[in-house]
Design an enzyme around this catalytic site. Sequence first.
Site, PDB file in Angstrom:
ATOM      1  N   CYS A  74      -4.309  -1.509  -2.170  1.00  0.00           N
ATOM      2  CA  CYS A  74      -4.449  -0.069  -2.384  1.00  0.00           C
ATOM      3  C   CYS A  74      -5.351   0.110  -3.606  1.00  0.00           C
ATOM      4  CB  CYS A  74      -3.066   0.522  -2.652  1.00  0.00           C
ATOM      5  SG  CYS A  74      -3.088   2.261  -3.126  1.00  0.00           S
ATOM      6  N   GLU A  90      -2.483   9.072   7.797  1.00  0.00           N
ATOM      7  CA  GLU A  90      -1.009   9.018   7.704  1.00  0.00           C
ATOM      8  C   GLU A  90      -0.351   9.868   8.787  1.00  0.00           C
ATOM      9  OE1 GLU A  90       1.236   7.286   5.486  1.00  0.00           O
ATOM     10  OE2 GLU A  90      -0.572   6.113   5.127  1.00  0.00           O
ATOM     11  N   HIS A  95      -7.323   2.959   3.473  1.00  0.00           N
ATOM     12  CA  HIS A  95      -7.095   3.776   4.678  1.00  0.00           C
ATOM     13  C   HIS A  95      -8.401   4.033   5.440  1.00  0.00           C
ATOM     14  CE1 HIS A  95      -3.200   4.751   2.916  1.00  0.00           C
ATOM     15  NE2 HIS A  95      -2.862   5.455   3.987  1.00  0.00           N
ATOM     16  N   ASP A 119       0.859  -1.196   0.000  1.00  0.00           N
ATOM     17  CA  ASP A 119       0.000   0.000   0.000  1.00  0.00           C
ATOM     18  C   ASP A 119       0.893   1.244   0.000  1.00  0.00           C
ATOM     19  OD1 ASP A 119      -2.468   1.521   0.187  1.00  0.00           O
ATOM     20  OD2 ASP A 119      -1.917   1.955   2.250  1.00  0.00           O
ATOM     21  N   SER A 120       0.295   2.373  -0.354  1.00  0.00           N
ATOM     22  CA  SER A 120       1.044   3.630  -0.320  1.00  0.00           C
ATOM     23  C   SER A 120       1.491   3.955   1.112  1.00  0.00           C
ATOM     24  CB  SER A 120       0.173   4.757  -0.855  1.00  0.00           C
ATOM     25  OG  SER A 120      -0.964   4.908  -0.017  1.00  0.00           O
ATOM     26  N   CYS A 140     -11.129   2.876  -0.326  1.00  0.00           N
ATOM     27  CA  CYS A 140      -9.728   3.213  -0.050  1.00  0.00           C
ATOM     28  C   CYS A 140      -9.380   2.464   1.227  1.00  0.00           C
ATOM     29  CB  CYS A 140      -9.549   4.710   0.150  1.00  0.00           C
ATOM     30  SG  CYS A 140      -7.919   5.158   0.802  1.00  0.00           S
TER      31      CYS A 140
END
Length: 278
Positions: free
Chosen positions: A73, A158, A194, A10-11, A192
């Site tokens: 992701c 993040e 996240h 994932d990012s 997403c």
Amino acid sequence: MTEAPIGIFDSGYGGLTILHDIELRLPQYDYIYLGDNARAPYGTRSFDVVYDFTLACVRQLFSCGCNLVVLACNTASAKALRTIQQNDLPRINTHKRVLGVIRPTVENIGLYSRTGHVGILATQGTVQSHSYCMEIAKLFPDMKVTEYSAPMWVPLVENGEADGPGADYFVKKYVDNLLKADPQIDLIVLGCTHYPLLYQKIRRYTPPHIRIMAQGDIVADSLALYLDRHPELEQYCSKGGITKFITSENPRKFETLASIFMGRTVKAEHVDICVCGS
Ligand code: DGL
């Protein structure tokens, strides 16, 4: 090929929501989680950049030995998966495989909406790609799909602000806007990885009759099915029940948030990801 862990990419931290469910569903395998935290978020970046970053991360996981990589992701699945599968894998190694998260999610959407009105919350990149709309149209042509981006949610996660009071404003704002666009929505897909880390707040600002769908268990079930159907690849997935974490950011920073998100102590290593010449 030799036996190796399954790569989960994932990012940043979002893919941990997928890894968590994959570990529960398939505890026998080894995993390497790669978070490209130094370059997150991906969601606001152009197609070319997301493709270059994703390919570099896939190559990184291949160089760790992984024979199978899951792009945990949506942005990378929307913008890079097909090109990697069709153009890059034949050049890099015809035996290795890369899977995404959008198709398995879409396959499950029909099970959960009664009105046939579905809302997709995702990054700008995923929304602009219209990957969800296109995939849903193939399987459920009568479904009305409203896509809406929630660009502040990934930075909140993040930066460790998912539980902070500042997050409430942006959670309510994007949920309200989505439901204003189509008041008949009875299913919201968190498109997403996240976003499940904001689940409590998303639930708080979403009317109770609306179902909220996260992807972790769906992707885990789909991976289990894939491994069943592909014994030629499954035999090269090592089975020790160990997960290793690598990040392009500072590993101590990664460990702090990843330990909270995974609910256990996480130890991570730094990795330099070479994007040039991918
Ligand atoms: N977690 C990722 C997704 O599912 C990407 C978030 C980002 O880096 O913007 O789309």
